[in-house]
Design an enzyme around this catalytic site. Sequence first.
Site, PDB file in Angstrom:
ATOM      1  N   GLU A 116      17.615  14.230 -16.694  1.00  0.00           N
ATOM      2  CA  GLU A 116      17.248  15.143 -17.763  1.00  0.00           C
ATOM      3  C   GLU A 116      17.763  14.634 -19.110  1.00  0.00           C
ATOM      4  OE1 GLU A 116      18.463  19.134 -16.986  1.00  0.00           O
ATOM      5  OE2 GLU A 116      17.480  19.238 -15.031  1.00  0.00           O
ATOM      6  N   GLU A 183       8.933  20.308 -18.995  1.00  0.00           N
ATOM      7  CA  GLU A 183       9.063  21.639 -18.402  1.00  0.00           C
ATOM      8  C   GLU A 183       9.051  22.745 -19.443  1.00  0.00           C
ATOM      9  OE1 GLU A 183      11.869  24.147 -15.240  1.00  0.00           O
ATOM     10  OE2 GLU A 183      12.306  22.038 -15.665  1.00  0.00           O
TER      11      GLU A 183
END
Length: 265
Positions: A116, A183
């Site tokens: 991430e 996302e």
Amino acid sequence: MMRNTVSDIWKLYKKGEKIACVTAYDSTSALLADRAAVDLLLVGDSLGMTVLGHDTTIPVSIDDCLRHSAAVVRGSEKALVVADMPFMSYHGSSHEALKNASRFMQESLVSAVKIEGGEEVADLVKKMVQGGIPVMGHIGLLPQAVLVKGGYKVRGRTEEDEQQLLKDGLALQAAGAFAIVMECVKSDAAKRIVTALDIPIIGIGSGLGCDGEVQVMHDILGLNPDFIPRHAKKYLDLAEQINGAFTQYKDDVKSDRFPTQENWY
């Protein structure tokens, strides 16, 4: 049967064919998704909530992810398997992060890892790729940063935030990431970011403009009876069917309807 590689994912992208991705956490779910010809299996650190019973991904350890990733690899034959690197497994020194990433490649035998972050992890992504480790990026809502951000919040609501997401994506692309998960980004912002990048962008809650989609297996199969997130579609209601099967089994055992002579030796 030859397993998909990052080159195969790239070929789908170049052809304009959407990339189908789903999470998997064990050999059985991997086998079933693989038989359905899903392109990419992500061993998400979402296993913290779906499998291990935690409220967030934060408690998930590298050993948890290694164990489940190895099971997914064993259960599948064709799909590219990507493993999430969990919380704090790549935020220390680059030496430690590379060592942890190499464990996924050597011990779990996955084909790539996912981390991430954007600009702040670009240098690490570059080192991983130079070392022979394919990397998938992840921008937008970052579950591992949920405590810092104060919850799960949609990204790309402002021009400033959209520009930061674009910078993050470009940085990951320049570092050599083969694809990026995006996302929960506002769909109009997501579409502009996808247009500006030259690698596959796999969305979740980010609209049709993305080059593919990833969803949590438990959400699309209806295995969580209490909650379905906005970004998911429930294709089955397995929770209800499984509950019915368990109830019937319990009743059969208590009433001596099972086992029958056909079921013993």
